[in-house]
Enzyme design. Structure first.
Site, short mmCIF file in Angstrom:
data_model
loop_
_atom_site.label_atom_id
_atom_site.label_comp_id
_atom_site.label_asym_id
_atom_site.label_seq_id
_atom_site.Cartn_x
_atom_site.Cartn_y
_atom_site.Cartn_z
N LYS A 108 -8.86 32.35 -14.18
CA LYS A 108 -8.35 31.88 -12.81
C LYS A 108 -7.11 31.38 -12.94
O LYS A 108 -6.72 30.51 -13.96
CB LYS A 108 -9.47 30.78 -12.65
CG LYS A 108 -9.24 30.37 -11.01
CD LYS A 108 -10.18 29.39 -10.71
CE LYS A 108 -10.37 29.09 -9.22
NZ LYS A 108 -11.53 28.09 -9.05
N SER B 124 -17.24 26.55 -6.89
CA SER B 124 -16.32 27.85 -6.63
C SER B 124 -16.61 28.86 -7.83
O SER B 124 -15.91 29.50 -8.25
CB SER B 124 -14.86 27.43 -6.99
OG SER B 124 -14.55 26.62 -5.82
N SER C 176 -13.55 29.53 -5.00
CA SER C 176 -12.30 29.88 -5.11
C SER C 176 -11.89 30.59 -6.38
O SER C 176 -10.85 31.13 -6.49
CB SER C 176 -11.43 28.65 -5.15
OG SER C 176 -11.70 27.78 -6.13
#
Length: 399
Positions: free
Chosen positions: A32, A133, A109
């Site tokens: 990420k 997330s 996310s």
């Protein structure tokens, strides 16, 4: 590699080789865009963040750990802007595809990481989980996802937004790989063990919409045939109070994290993210004190309930993923609904795994187990046991 899913940031398929060859030899992974990768700016899902920060020289701890165990880093994946989101929508870089439900959001996310794993572009992907997330995209994309005990995996080299909530998590498509990666990141073996006693959180299931409830009930019934289970309400009072207090605490922390940068840079935001900062984080002293006291009481309640020998069962998300073209009002409502359940592990700092156990039609529905504090390895072992004994994974296991 062709990024057919829009999961990776443009120009960040970088192919970094492993440092050594074992025990993750042959596995590829993505990270990420909150994790430092030496030589590439950490963009945090926002171009103005990327433009206003220096390029790191070294890898984040978790990135280095996977490369040091033999895995090959492929690239950096899209995240919601400054990681403030649970649906996977990014105004600047696009919304990664949900390979299991292409007309619906992938969850965020850690959206790009989940998309890349679910779509088979990589074997493993690192994500982060503050308010849900990792768990949310794991459920929406039909893959395994871990939020560890808070502080269990080092966040060194990670852009954190709410330090008392932030954790390093990860995704895989199958339980065996999930176990192998967990052993590396935790620094301990994942030993085989009998399933522990399972507590079915009745008030958590009561919050689930009918499609999620209907999909999960057969699996919950099968758990009762495999180990001792009993059902009881989690909350001593109103379960929605848990989410209310988490919002106060997390909001206080992410405002403290980003306030100076916003004031100095005046960055571009989507309306949804800008709205999170519209009141400048005004929280009263009494509200903050009440939220901290509630968190301490909630953590004690769960520590006493799980007692180092039980796991809590609940839906990962009370809703199915919403449409990719959903209206802003639907986006806000969906985020609030998701936090009603993801707040439990977030508020208490406990480990949680989302298991790809069911579908509603073609749409994945995740079931979660929350383990006792520090019980990350037994939690991963339970996921592996369920995958082996119940064949619950949506994908065939990889060798």
């Amino acid at each position: 590699m062709q990024d057919t899913l829009g999961a990776f940031l443009p120009g960040t398929i970088i192919q970094r080789p492993p440092h050594r060859s074992e025990p993750l030899s042959g596995l590829s992974f993505a990270v990420k865009d909150l994790f430092d990768v030496g030589g590439d700016v950490t963009g945090c899902g926002n171009p103005d963040w990327a433009a206003s920060h220096d390029t790191p020289e070294t890898d984040a701890w978790a990135v280095d750990a996977l490369r040091g165990a033999g895995a090959t880093l492929i690239g950096k994946t899209i995240t919601d802007e400054i990681s403030l989101g649970l649906l996977g929508i990014n105004k600047f870089y696009g919304t990664p595809l949900n390979p299991r439900a292409p007309d619906r959001v992938p969850g965020g996310s850690s959206s790009g990481s989940a998309s890349a794993v679910a779509g088979g572009l990589v074997h493993v992907a690192l994500g982060t989980d503050s308010g849900g997330s990792v768990r949310t995209p794991a459920s929406f994309c039909g893959i395994y996802g871990l939020r560890p005990t808070h502080g269990r995996i080092s966040v060194a080299g990670l852009m954190t937004q709410a330090p008392s909530f932030d954790t390093v998590g990860y995704f895989t498509r199958d339980a065996q790989t999930f176990s192998r990666v967990g052993a590396v990141l935790l620094g301990e073996p994942i030993a085989d063990a009998l399933l522990p006693e399972i507590v079915i959180a009745s008030d958590c299931f009561a919050l689930a919409d009918a499609p999620a409830w209907d999909a999960l009930q057969p699996v919950v019934g099968r758990l009762g045939n495999a180990t001792a289970t009993h059902s009881l309400p989690l909350a001593d009072g109103e379960l929605l109070d848990w989410a209310r207090h988490q919002r106060v605490l997390q909001k206080s922390e992410f405002h403290a994290t980003f306030r100076d940068w916003i004031d100095r840079v005046n960055p571009r935001f989507s309306s949804e993210v800008a709205g999170a900062f519209a009141d400048d984080g005004r929280i009263t002293v009494d509200e903050l004190a009440a939220a901290k006291a509630f968190r301490a009481a909630a953590a004690k309640r769960l520590d006493d309930l799980l007692d180092g020998r039980r796991m809590l069962c609940l839906p990962t998300s009370p809703i199915l993923p919403i449409a990719r073209n959903a209206r802003l009002s639907e986006i806000r409502a969906a985020v609030n609904r998701i936090v009603d359940l993801t707040c439990i592990a977030g508020l208490t700092g406990l480990p949680q795994v989302s298991l790809p156990v069911a579908t509603s039609g073609p749409i994945p529905v995740g079931l979660s187990l929350i383990g006792w504090r520090g019980g990350d390895a037994p939690l991963i072992a339970a996921a592996r046991t369920l995958a082996r004994d119940f064949s619950i994974g949506l994908f065939e296991e990889q060798p």
